[in-house]
Design a protein around this motif. Structure first.
Motif, PDB file in Angstrom:
ATOM      1  N   HIS A 280       6.489 -17.142   3.969  1.00 26.18           N
ATOM      2  CA  HIS A 280       7.230 -16.140   2.823  1.00 26.18           C
ATOM      3  C   HIS A 280       6.090 -15.632   2.142  1.00 26.18           C
ATOM      4  N   GLY A 281       6.212 -14.322   1.831  1.00 31.85           N
ATOM      5  CA  GLY A 281       5.353 -13.499   0.923  1.00 31.85           C
ATOM      6  C   GLY A 281       4.643 -12.549   1.475  1.00 31.85           C
ATOM      7  N   TYR A 282       3.375 -11.924   0.977  1.00 29.96           N
ATOM      8  CA  TYR A 282       2.761 -10.767   1.679  1.00 29.96           C
ATOM      9  C   TYR A 282       1.325 -11.153   2.042  1.00 29.96           C
ATOM     10  N   THR A 283       0.675 -10.222   2.613  1.00 28.50           N
ATOM     11  CA  THR A 283      -0.744 -10.339   2.971  1.00 28.50           C
ATOM     12  C   THR A 283      -1.483  -9.068   2.642  1.00 28.50           C
ATOM     13  N   GLU A 284      -0.985  -8.162   2.118  1.00 25.68           N
ATOM     14  CA  GLU A 284      -1.499  -6.971   1.648  1.00 25.68           C
ATOM     15  C   GLU A 284      -1.338  -6.537   0.178  1.00 25.68           C
ATOM     16  N   PRO A 285      -2.388  -5.787  -0.362  1.00 26.03           N
ATOM     17  CA  PRO A 285      -2.248  -5.433  -1.732  1.00 26.03           C
ATOM     18  C   PRO A 285      -1.047  -4.574  -1.927  1.00 26.03           C
ATOM     19  N   GLY A 286      -0.521  -4.421  -3.203  1.00 27.11           N
ATOM     20  CA  GLY A 286       0.820  -3.546  -3.162  1.00 27.11           C
ATOM     21  C   GLY A 286       1.020  -3.513  -4.803  1.00 27.11           C
ATOM     22  N   TYR A 287       2.161  -2.988  -5.368  1.00 30.68           N
ATOM     23  CA  TYR A 287       2.829  -3.049  -6.297  1.00 30.68           C
ATOM     24  C   TYR A 287       4.068  -3.912  -6.362  1.00 30.68           C
TER      25      TYR A 287
END
Length: 273
Positions: free
Chosen positions: A237-244
């Motif tokens: 669960h979650g993200y691996t890339e930068p973002g807003y």
């Protein structure tokens, strides 16, 4: 021959003492029950009433200070500046505005930059933004910090210190009570992918779209509020890339604080005031 019954006063005294003890114990139990009932009423009803009233007053005060009405800017399908949900390039510095890579000489580009660069540096525990979640009919103030006495018990939503501010690259992370003291995040588990969440500040309105939900994780899973949010307890669960990103956290199950429920969103538009 007539037998005379002998009454032993010691036996009578013992029975009387037992009756008094039982009566006294019953009174104590009733008193304790009433006190516990009053505590439950205070926690479940009175704290909600007081916190919601205070939060509503604070929202109105912010609206007056900003010179706006009560409707809030930037709703679903607003005409604000569109922002990519994800980016393959490195995240800009925290003070840069999303979508501000246009012509430096254009007035629109200048407006977008100034709106994000003027994101407030809030005073501790003072409300400086308004969070609106249309699906939940929720509109509450956002204050700096996540302390119970200073922020959350007022019915406010608290901003995690060290995380980004609205519209900035990284993770704008918030916490709120799920039960008692206004319980602003009581029904965040009902949010679905695509639901909008708006954050209004003095300078702009930022619209996020709900993207993912982590139904349950450990209370110490602090990685869910990192700049690139990703659970270390539930690695899938979650993200691996930068973002807003926007992160909403609250306790789960209801009326406990054993685990945390996490909702993530991505910035989709920004409208300068």
């Amino acid at each position: 021959m007539v037998r005379v019954r002998v009454v032993r006063h010691s036996g009578l005294r013992r029975r009387a003492l037992r009756r008094r003890a039982l009566w006294g114990g019953g009174e104590v139990l009733v008193t304790v029950g009433v006190v516990l009932l009053l505590l439950v009423v205070h926690q479940v009803w009175w704290t909600n009433r007081e916190a919601r009233a205070g939060a509503d007053r604070e929202v109105r005060a912010l609206e007056r200070a900003w010179g706006g009405g009560g409707g809030g800017g930037g709703g679903d399908g607003d005409s604000g500046t569109a922002v990519p949900a994800t980016s393959a390039t490195p995240v800009p510095s925290p003070d840069s505005a999303p979508g501000s890579s246009g012509s430096a000489g254009s007035s629109a580009g200048t407006g977008r930059r100034s709106a994000a660069e003027s994101s407030p540096t809030p005073d501790w525990s003072r409300a400086y933004a308004i969070l609106t979640i249309p699906r939940l009919h929720l509109r509450v103030p956002v204050a700096e910090g996540v302390s119970k006495s200073g922020v959350l018990n007022k019915g406010y939503v608290g901003h995690y210190p060290g995380t980004q501010q609205p519209g900035q690259a990284g993770n704008f992370a918030l916490a709120g009570h799920r039960n008692t003291h206004g319980e602003p995040f009581r029904y965040v588990n009902r949010l679905a992918r695509g639901d909008t969440v708006r954050v209004e500040t003095r300078s702009a309105t930022y619209t996020y779209a709900v993207d993912r939900t982590l139904p349950q994780t450990a209370a110490h899973d602090g990685s869910v509020v990192r700049p690139i949010p990703r659970s270390t307890v539930r690695p899938g669960h979650g993200y691996t890339e930068p973002g807003y990103y926007l992160t909403l956290t609250t306790c789960t199950p209801e009326y406990t604080s054993k685990y945390r429920l996490v909702v993530w969103g991505k910035l989709v538009s920004m409208r300068p005031r």
